[in-house]
Design a protein around this motif. Sequence first.
Motif, short mmCIF file in Angstrom:
data_model
loop_
_atom_site.label_atom_id
_atom_site.label_comp_id
_atom_site.label_asym_id
_atom_site.label_seq_id
_atom_site.Cartn_x
_atom_site.Cartn_y
_atom_site.Cartn_z
N GLY A 108 0.77 -1.23 0.00
CA GLY A 108 0.00 0.00 0.00
C GLY A 108 0.80 1.28 0.00
N ARG A 109 2.12 1.19 -0.05
CA ARG A 109 2.97 2.39 -0.03
C ARG A 109 4.04 2.28 -1.12
NH1 ARG A 109 2.86 5.34 4.79
NH2 ARG A 109 4.98 6.08 4.35
N TYR A 110 4.43 3.42 -1.66
CA TYR A 110 5.51 3.43 -2.65
C TYR A 110 6.84 3.12 -1.95
CZ TYR A 110 2.51 5.42 -6.27
OH TYR A 110 1.52 5.63 -7.19
N SER A 111 7.60 2.18 -2.56
CA SER A 111 8.88 1.78 -2.00
C SER A 111 10.00 2.32 -2.87
CB SER A 111 8.96 0.25 -1.91
OG SER A 111 10.26 -0.16 -1.56
N ASN A 112 10.97 3.00 -2.24
CA ASN A 112 12.08 3.56 -3.02
C ASN A 112 13.15 2.52 -3.33
OD1 ASN A 112 13.26 3.19 -0.53
ND2 ASN A 112 13.57 5.38 -0.10
N SER A 113 12.94 1.27 -2.89
CA SER A 113 13.91 0.22 -3.17
C SER A 113 13.37 -0.83 -4.15
CB SER A 113 14.33 -0.48 -1.87
OG SER A 113 13.21 -1.09 -1.24
N VAL A 114 12.12 -0.73 -4.51
CA VAL A 114 11.50 -1.67 -5.46
C VAL A 114 11.01 -0.85 -6.64
CG1 VAL A 114 9.77 -3.46 -5.83
CG2 VAL A 114 10.80 -3.17 -3.57
N ARG A 115 11.60 -1.07 -7.81
CA ARG A 115 11.36 -0.16 -8.92
C ARG A 115 10.95 -0.89 -10.20
NH1 ARG A 115 16.83 3.34 -7.69
NH2 ARG A 115 15.98 4.61 -6.00
N PHE A 116 10.23 -0.15 -11.01
CA PHE A 116 9.90 -0.58 -12.36
C PHE A 116 10.51 0.45 -13.31
CE2 PHE A 116 7.26 -0.55 -16.17
CZ PHE A 116 7.19 -1.89 -16.49
N ASN A 117 11.50 0.03 -14.09
CA ASN A 117 12.25 0.94 -14.94
C ASN A 117 11.85 0.79 -16.40
OD1 ASN A 117 13.54 1.65 -12.61
ND2 ASN A 117 15.47 0.63 -13.09
N ALA A 118 11.88 1.91 -17.11
CA ALA A 118 11.50 1.90 -18.53
C ALA A 118 12.36 2.89 -19.30
CB ALA A 118 10.03 2.26 -18.69
N PHE A 119 12.52 2.60 -20.58
CA PHE A 119 13.19 3.55 -21.48
C PHE A 119 12.42 3.60 -22.78
CE2 PHE A 119 16.25 5.22 -24.48
CZ PHE A 119 16.82 6.26 -23.75
N LEU A 120 12.07 4.83 -23.18
CA LEU A 120 11.31 5.08 -24.39
C LEU A 120 12.22 5.77 -25.39
CD1 LEU A 120 8.49 5.04 -25.74
CD2 LEU A 120 8.01 7.21 -24.60
N ALA A 121 12.48 5.11 -26.53
CA ALA A 121 13.46 5.63 -27.49
C ALA A 121 12.85 5.75 -28.88
CB ALA A 121 14.69 4.73 -27.54
N ALA A 122 13.45 6.61 -29.71
CA ALA A 122 13.08 6.74 -31.12
C ALA A 122 14.35 7.00 -31.91
CB ALA A 122 12.08 7.88 -31.31
N PHE A 123 14.38 6.53 -33.15
CA PHE A 123 15.56 6.74 -34.00
C PHE A 123 15.18 6.58 -35.46
CE2 PHE A 123 15.34 2.19 -33.66
CZ PHE A 123 15.97 1.67 -34.79
N PRO A 124 15.96 7.21 -36.39
CA PRO A 124 16.84 8.36 -36.13
C PRO A 124 16.00 9.59 -35.81
CG PRO A 124 16.67 7.94 -38.48
CD PRO A 124 15.90 6.84 -37.81
N ILE A 125 16.40 10.36 -34.85
CA ILE A 125 15.54 11.40 -34.28
C ILE A 125 15.25 12.54 -35.24
CG2 ILE A 125 17.30 12.89 -33.27
CD1 ILE A 125 14.05 11.57 -31.61
N ASN A 126 16.10 12.74 -36.27
CA ASN A 126 15.82 13.81 -37.24
C ASN A 126 14.63 13.47 -38.12
OD1 ASN A 126 17.46 11.75 -38.34
ND2 ASN A 126 17.84 13.02 -40.14
N ASP A 127 14.36 12.18 -38.31
CA ASP A 127 13.18 11.70 -39.05
C ASP A 127 12.84 10.31 -38.50
OD1 ASP A 127 11.12 11.31 -40.82
OD2 ASP A 127 12.42 10.76 -42.51
N PRO A 128 12.22 10.26 -37.34
CA PRO A 128 12.03 8.98 -36.63
C PRO A 128 11.26 7.95 -37.45
CG PRO A 128 11.57 10.82 -35.18
CD PRO A 128 11.70 11.39 -36.56
#
Length: 587
Positions: A509-529
């Motif tokens: 029931g509380r947010y834990s600063n030691s248990v995480r869900f990590n994500a990365f959102l990327a696009a390429f090539p960024i000049n014309d994805p």
Amino acid sequence: MSFLSRIMVLKSKAHFNTGAGGRLPGAPDPMIFEGTRKATGGQARNRIAIMIGAFTVVYCIIGGRLVQYGMTAPQTVASIMRADNTVASRPDILDRNGEILATDVRTVSLFAEPHKIVDPDEAVELLSTVLPDIDTKDIYRKLTHKSHFQWLRRQLTPKQQSEILALGIPGIGFRPAKRRFYPSGPVAAHLVGYVNIDNRGVAGMERYLDMQGLADLAELGMTTANAKLEPVKLSVDLRVQNIVHDVLVTGMQSYKAIGAGAVVLDANTGEVLGLGSMPDFDPNNPADTIDRATKSDMNRVSGGLFEMGSTFKAFTSAMALDSGKVSMNDTFDARRPLYIGGFTIHDFHATRRILSVTDVFVHSSNIGSAKMADVVGIAGHQEFLTRLGLLTRLQTELPEVATPSQPKVWKKITSMTVAFGHGVSTTPLQTAMAAAALMNGGKLIQPTFLPRTAEEADENAVMVLKPHTVEDMRTLFRANVVDGSGRRADTPGLLVGGKTGTAEKVVHGRYSNSVRFNAFLAAFPINDPKYVVMVVIDEPKVAHQGCGVTAGCNAGIMAGEIIRRSAALLGIKPRFGADGTALLESY
């Protein structure tokens, strides 16, 4: 004269011969007497002729019937029908380049006719020598059953069939069957799905095919081997899929995570080129490889709901810029934490200074993002996320799609926390879809697992952003990879842009600063994805060398690896130099 003498005299007088010379003058024509032997011989000849005629007729009938049977098509008269009529065929599933992802192979299944079993104990003992994992008690029960048919083992290998045949057990037989075979094994398990013992789709695109009418055709007996089904081609590139799977396996092991997932999406058509979820399973043997404890059959990319953390700041920035109430030249005061409704909003990497829009994005400021949301307002915030498809269930072919969750009532604190990725849970695939709209010119395109052209995508696309917003978001994405938390995702020559997201998970029931869900959102090539890559990793525990357990140190590295290895396969050429015309040379 005695009686005997009188008889002899009369006999001599009555004597005559049958020749003309021996006939008495004036005597009548002699009578012809036939003996018993002659009469019997004539009857025998007649009977032989009748018998010959009868045999001739019988053999002619038999010969005629044999010719008739030889010219007539075979008919199934056994109580057990041929496999082609009982087990439905399925079409081959191919990747976009024609590589087989799923196909039918012929196999056999072992059955018994209990009423023909001579010695059940001996039969069980012999079968266990070839099939040591069988349940002997269950097999014995089946062999002593009062029925005339019992399945013993489905889908045997040719070697097992040969060895059982050599045992010569009476009452044991084989029935031809079909088995679904997945050449790539776990590589595309969550995407392609799997079937049950009766060749019916249970998950993934296999289930989608049944939902499109294949199951109904099978019920009508229209999917037999005589009715060859056209193969189904997917948008997936097996080469990219292999890369995604390999990176996820390595990343999950390296960072000791409980789960991971990734998707590679064509930003202009919505085609899914690769999708993976870990832990996974082998669709060739799902019953033995699906782990219920870890939910290895769960597709975390399309069917898992997660708070996406700071990746949502990309949508907050786009919302503020698109509303016209914020420009790239505006600033936000992040010198002090933000207090609201008894809660404190602070920055994970506090700069304690006034931040520009670019600074808010690059330094991933919670305070700056919350203030951006406050400028737009609660109604505008909710409307924008709905417009980008982040609050509604996305429409795609894959059956395993979850519906996002959001607070029933949006308050000011709700809008501010959603601005930096807490309070709304959505799927990684939806997040990638919305990010594609930020990169492709502002068109929201529902993702697809079937081939689709850019023209077909434009027919159903919805414009959700203004052109200047897209240009600004490309600038922000690139700045974050060059100067921000996404540096480890950068790949020379490919102009990668992206946004990290490190979300604290709720524990008890509380947010834990030691248990995480990590994500990365990327696009390429960024000049014309052209492509969007979304990587998530659930509860990483091991830090990367010289780094921590934040998204840039695991999900970002994994995304960069996928981009580096797949770019050439996707037709993206590296560009070097200010104008992109420089070449790398080695000596």
